[in-house]
Design an enzyme around this catalytic site. Sequence first.
Site, PDB file in Angstrom:
ATOM      1  N   GLY A   1       0.787  -1.168  -0.118  1.00 11.56           N
ATOM      2  CA  GLY A   1       0.320   0.046  -0.176  1.00 11.56           C
ATOM      3  C   GLY A   1       1.041   1.186  -0.204  1.00 11.56           C
ATOM      4  O   GLY A   1       2.290   1.283   0.101  1.00 11.56           O
ATOM      5  N   GLN A   2       0.025   2.318  -0.094  1.00 12.01           N
ATOM      6  CA  GLN A   2       0.396   3.979   0.079  1.00 12.01           C
ATOM      7  C   GLN A   2       1.721   3.860   1.217  1.00 12.01           C
ATOM      8  O   GLN A   2       2.782   4.240   0.706  1.00 12.01           O
ATOM      9  CB  GLN A   2      -0.695   4.600   0.005  1.00 12.01           C
TER      10      GLN A   2
ATOM     11  N   ILE B   1      -0.941  -9.274   0.982  1.00 12.40           N
ATOM     12  CA  ILE B   1      -2.427 -10.725   0.078  1.00 12.40           C
ATOM     13  C   ILE B   1      -2.694 -10.215  -1.372  1.00 12.40           C
ATOM     14  O   ILE B   1      -2.070 -11.421  -2.123  1.00 12.40           O
ATOM     15  CB  ILE B   1      -4.003 -10.001   0.159  1.00 12.40           C
TER      16      ILE B   1
ATOM     17  N   TYR C   1     -14.657   2.937   9.438  1.00 14.56           N
ATOM     18  CA  TYR C   1     -13.310   2.668   9.217  1.00 14.56           C
ATOM     19  C   TYR C   1     -12.682   3.059  10.711  1.00 14.56           C
ATOM     20  O   TYR C   1     -12.172   2.858  11.180  1.00 14.56           O
ATOM     21  CB  TYR C   1     -12.836   3.529   8.223  1.00 14.56           C
TER      22      TYR C   1
HETATM   23  C1  AKB Z   1      -8.655   8.256   4.756  1.00 13.44           C
HETATM   24  O1  AKB Z   1      -8.918   9.027   4.301  1.00 13.44           O
HETATM   25  O2  AKB Z   1      -9.153   6.806   4.954  1.00 13.44           O
HETATM   26  C2  AKB Z   1      -7.556   8.052   5.139  1.00 13.44           C
HETATM   27  C3  AKB Z   1      -7.132   8.345   6.893  1.00 13.44           C
HETATM   28  C4  AKB Z   1      -7.559  10.335   7.384  1.00 13.44           C
HETATM   29  O3  AKB Z   1      -6.688   8.155   7.964  1.00 13.44           O
HETATM   30  N1  AKB Z   1      -6.551   9.130   4.385  1.00 13.44           N
END
Ligand code: AKB
Length: 318
Positions: free
Chosen positions: A12-13, A36, A143
Site C-alpha cells: 500500500g501507500q 495479499i 473505518y
Molecule cells: C482516509 O482518508 O481514509 C485516510 C485517513 C485519514 O486515515 N487517508
Amino acid sequence: MSEKIFVIGANGQIGTELVLALRGIYGAEQVIASDINNPNEALRNSGPFEFANVLDKENLHALFQKHQPTQVYLLAAILSAVGEQKPKLAWDLNMNGLIHVLDLAVEFKVAKVFWPSSIAVFGPHSPRQNTPQYCVMDPNTVYGFSKLAGERWCEYYHAKYGLDVRSIRYPGLISWKAAPGGGTTDYAIHIFHEALKTGTYQSFLSADTRLPMMYMDDAIRATISLMDAPTEQISIRSSYNLAGMSFTPTELAEQIKQRLPDFTITYADNDPRQAIANSWPQSIDDSQAQTDWKWQPEYDLNALTDTMLKNLQNTLVL
Ligand code: AKB
C-alpha cells in the site's frame, strides 16, 4: 540483537515507502514485505516478499514461525471511503486482522508492534480545531470506529500482556511513489496527477474543506522515530495524535496554480466523502508526540507542492 522486521500490507501507500526506508536502515534481507496481492515493482526488486492474508491466522502463524520477527508493522486495512462501500468487510479486516497479529506477537514474543490509527477516530462531536489527544470521540464511519476499537485493543494488549505496541493517528498522507488506497483525503494526491496530465481537476471535496495532512516522508520519519524511542518515553499506548499541515482544496489549488498557471479546479456536488470529511478534525494538537519523542514535521504546503510536482513530473507517463 539483529532485527527481523515483518511488514504486513506492504504493497500500500505507506507500506511501499516504509519497507524501502526500513531496508535502507536494517538491510534488505532483514525486512520481509508481505501482502495479499502480488508485490509492486519497488518491493519485488528490493528484498524478500511473502504472501500474507491477515484474516487467515494459520497462514500468518506459519510466517511468524518461519521468520521469527522482532518487529511487526501491520498496515493492511480498508480506508474510510471504501469502508463505507464494504462496511462488514472493513470491520472484519481492520479488527480481526489486528487481533490476529496482536495474538501472534504475544505468542512469538515480538519485541515491538506498529499499527496505524487515523484522524478518523474523531467524530462530529470532537473539537474540530486543534483536536486534543483526549476528547469526545464518536466516529461515524466503519473505518473510524474500527480504528478507535483497535486503539483500545492495542492499549489492552500492552496493559494485559506487556506487548510493546505503538501507534500513530495519521492525518491524510500525500505521496507519489504508490497510489492512495481509497480514503477521503485522496483528492490531495489525485489533484497533482491531474494537474500534470490534463491541467484540470474536479475535487470531490468542497472548496473550503480543511483537513489535516502530511507529506509521506514526514510520516515515515515519525513512524521510525516512534518505533526507535526508548520504551519509557512512550506514554500513550492507544495512538498518538500527529500533525503536519492543514489546508483546503482551494489553498492546494492556489499553490499548484503558482507553479502551473493554467491549472483549473472545479468542485463536485454531493460526493459521499464530503460527509466523512465534515465529521473529521480540521487541525490536530500533537503536543504529546512532540514531548515524548520530539516530533517535528519538516514539510509545509509550499514544500509539499514543490516535491509532489517535481517527483511526479519525473515519473508520470504524461
Ligand atoms: C482516509 O482518508 O481514509 C485516510 C485517513 C485519514 O486515515 N487517508
